[in-house]
Design an enzyme around this catalytic site. Structure first.
Site, PDB file in Angstrom:
ATOM      1  N   HIS A 168      -2.432  -9.700   0.471  1.00 23.59           N
ATOM      2  CA  HIS A 168      -2.137  -8.377  -0.034  1.00 23.59           C
ATOM      3  C   HIS A 168      -3.182  -7.400   0.485  1.00 23.59           C
ATOM      4  O   HIS A 168      -4.340  -7.767   0.678  1.00 23.59           O
ATOM      5  CB  HIS A 168      -2.171  -8.419  -1.563  1.00 23.59           C
ATOM      6  CG  HIS A 168      -1.668  -7.176  -2.187  1.00 23.59           C
ATOM      7  ND1 HIS A 168      -0.470  -6.615  -1.858  1.00 23.59           N
ATOM      8  CD2 HIS A 168      -2.228  -6.365  -3.113  1.00 23.59           C
ATOM      9  CE1 HIS A 168      -0.308  -5.511  -2.571  1.00 23.59           C
ATOM     10  NE2 HIS A 168      -1.347  -5.342  -3.337  1.00 23.59           N
ATOM     11  N   CYS A 187       3.099  -4.480   4.209  1.00 23.43           N
ATOM     12  CA  CYS A 187       1.945  -3.973   3.470  1.00 23.43           C
ATOM     13  C   CYS A 187       0.768  -3.585   4.355  1.00 23.43           C
ATOM     14  O   CYS A 187      -0.002  -2.694   3.989  1.00 23.43           O
ATOM     15  CB  CYS A 187       1.526  -4.916   2.352  1.00 23.43           C
ATOM     16  SG  CYS A 187       0.903  -6.489   2.892  1.00 23.43           S
TER      17      CYS A 187
END
Lengths: 302, 304
Positions: free
Chosen positions: B159, B83
């Protein structure tokens, strides 16, 4: 007088193999609350007070179980499910009818820690005292901790009895269980202690050993300052934390084996400690064999 | 074909995109989320926001903008560990007119730009080049750790989300959403003042004591901008450039150390330590002390 005592011998791994061999030495397994206030499980030869194995045992961290693979059926292990280490013992009491009772007692003492002053220990059982013959090599097929664990997977230890008449005991047990980290036997060291900058600094003489120079990161000066720059970096600290974590985790002992160092899966020493001992052995051997490897290239010490 | 986790570090990201062939873009950490600090950057390509992500459905501000899928480059995230690189790509590949992304990424962009979001994401996950460069910045860890276990509710799963201006609209590009989220029209000079409250609002959705956030800004290489700035004197330029170069040198060194396998060094240092104690006759005593102090620490942890 210890809380529990019964006659037992040790089994040791034959060096370089996966075979466990029974040691004839007559000994005692004992359990007692020591001066540190903790429950200790220990083994000593009967002719001395000096304990060869001495580990602190916490509930839910360790189990005492029969090794079903053994042909004489009286071998037990102190098993740490979360690591690959086990300590093996064979019953030396004449009457095998009490073996199961001893097994239960060991687990009972593990689960019932002395958490408040009002807690009283159990009376040790007096048992008949005759000699048992030494069992033969445990089995035809080598017993590894893995196979032993697999074999006894279905023999689960009695579930820990957490219900207690004293509420503060239950609370304390919960606290301990919650804070528990899965770890192996008690005896271990923290490598950060050994390798932190403050402790590395005095080791570096004006000229660095060739062997050390070869392990330095690229673009590092082969000087005291160069090495200390590296040793003081967060990346060094992180790498050490990661290395130690891996060593002390499940399968961590295999790392020592992969590094070509001696490993003992049946020892009560944790991986970091075994690493230190392995290095001690190496250092002493190199000393005997000649001074080529001494730090400043001088002649061997006397 | 696995992707390693990366440290959330501006030096790592800057070096990473450079190794992918991107020219003259730097990543800096933002320690202060306010308009003034952002305005110190003459030009911002985008902002990457790192936070702790819970596995419940998020309520978010702004609107899912499915129509924009045809207008901008939005890859869906397929691989969790990728990510960071994903977020970087989301910004870089939406500014291909302003940024020289190099031949390799240009090829990747041309090949994937017409694909739907999920296939864009897959292509990114399958890209040998991107994965290799990404992994080259992971710590040199010779021991395979248990990274493949699935995240549970208790896990701290970090994240990344990218915020950037495309076609004069402020977009939030979150690879775990089905589409880009639009926060409305926004002209370039107003980016800083518009994006700050959006991110602050996001932060406010987490418990107040949750302080684990990281913000990274993508902007043109400052050294170039300084060189070309007419309002600065030569001495000022030299001074600022020196600071910038010093930072770059530091980043380079940190990345070198990150990539280094330290096990050999640990073993040699341990040898020196053990030898030293044996020579001094303090080996046994020191070892026992170490064992005891370890047991003590374990105890303290349990009683805490």
């Amino acid at each position: 007088m210890p809380l529990l005592q019964f006659k037992a011998g040790k089994l040791r791994r034959k060096e370089g193999t996966k075979i466990l061999q029974a040691d004839k030495t007559k000994g005692y397994v004992e359990m007692n609350v020591e001066e540190d206030g903790l429950m200790h499980f220990s083994w000593r030869p009967r002719n001395t007070e000096v304990k060869e194995d001495d580990v602190v045992v916490f509930p839910d961290e360790v189990e005492f179980e029969r090794v079903s693979q053994c042909n004489t059926g009286r071998v037990y292990m102190l098993k740490y499910p979360s690591s690959s280490q086990c300590l093996f013992y064979w019953m030396q009491e004449r009457d095998s009818g009490n073996d199961e009772a001893y097994e239960e007692l060991v687990n009972y003492h593990i689960e019932h820690q002395p958490l408040s002053e009002e807690n009283e220990g159990d009376e040790p059982h007096d048992m008949q005292v005759d000699e048992e013959t030494v069992p033969t090599v445990v089995s035809e097929t080598p017993v590894t901790p893995a196979t032993a664990a697999a074999a006894s997977a279905t023999d689960s230890a009695p579930p820990p009895n957490q219900a207690s008449s004293q509420p503060q005991n239950a609370d304390a047990i919960q606290r301990i269980l919650r804070a528990l980290q899965s770890a192996g036997p008690r005896n271990n060291v923290d490598l950060w202690d050994v390798l932190k900058p403050a402790n590395v600094s005095p080791l570096l003489h004006r000229s660095l050993p060739e062997a050390l120079q070869q392990t330095l990161p690229p673009n590092t000066e082969s000087t005291y300052e160069g090495v200390m720059e590296v040793v003081s970096s967060p990346q060094y600290a992180q790498a050490l934390q990661s290395f130690q974590s891996a060593l002390n985790s499940q399968g961590g002992l295999n790392i020592l084996a992969a590094l070509g160092l001696p490993v003992d899966y049946t020892s009560s020493d944790g991986a970091s400690l075994q690493l230190l001992r392995a290095i001690e052995k190496k250092v002493r051997e190199e000393d005997v064999n000649g001074g080529e490897n001494s730090p400043d290239g001088t002649a061997p010490r006397q | 074909m696995s992707w390693s986790t990366l440290e959330s570090d501006a030096g790592v990201f800057t070096d990473l995109i450079e190794n992918l062939g991107v020219k003259d873009v730097q990543v800096d950490e933002l320690y202060c989320l306010d308009v003034e600090t952002l305005q110190q950057f003459q030009k911002i390509y985008g902002i990457i926001f790192l936070f702790k992500w819970k596995k419940q459905a998020d309520n978010f501000d702004g609107e899912l903008d499915y129509a924009s899928l045809d207008e901008l480059y939005f890859p869906q995230q397929i691989i969790s560990n990728a990510c960071a690189t994903q977020a970087l790509m989301s910004i870089l590949l939406n500014h291909t007119n302003e940024i020289d992304i190099g031949n390799d990424l240009r090829e990747f962009y041309d090949f994937t730009k017409e694909l739907p979001a999920d296939l864009k994401g897959e292509a990114l996950g399958n890209s040998e080049l991107i994965r290799c460069v990404h992994n080259s910045f992971a710590r040199a860890d010779p021991f395979i750790s248990d990274e493949s276990r699935p995240a549970t509710d208790d896990d701290d799963v970090y994240h990344f989300i990218a915020y950037t201006l495309i076609n004069d609209k402020l977009y939030e590009l979150d690879g775990l959403q089905p589409a880009p989220i639009c926060h409305g029209k926004c002209e370039k000079p107003l980016f800083a003042s518009r994006v700050v409250p959006v991110i602050q609002s996001r932060i406010a959705k987490y418990p107040p004591n949750e302080i684990r956030f990281n913000l990274m800004v993508l902007s043109p290489d400052r050294r170039r901008i300084i060189q070309q700035d007419p309002s600065l004197s030569d001495t000022e330029k030299t001074a600022i450039l020196a600071v910038e170069e010093e930072k770059r040198a530091r980043w380079k060194r940190e990345n070198q150390l990150r990539k280094h396998n330290f096990v050999g060094m640990f073993l040699e240092l341990l040898k020196l330590s053990v030898k030293d104690q044996i020579d001094k006759g303090t080996w046994n005593e020191t070892l026992q002390q170490r064992i005891q102090s370890h047991t003590q620490n374990q105890l303290e942890k349990r009683n805490a």
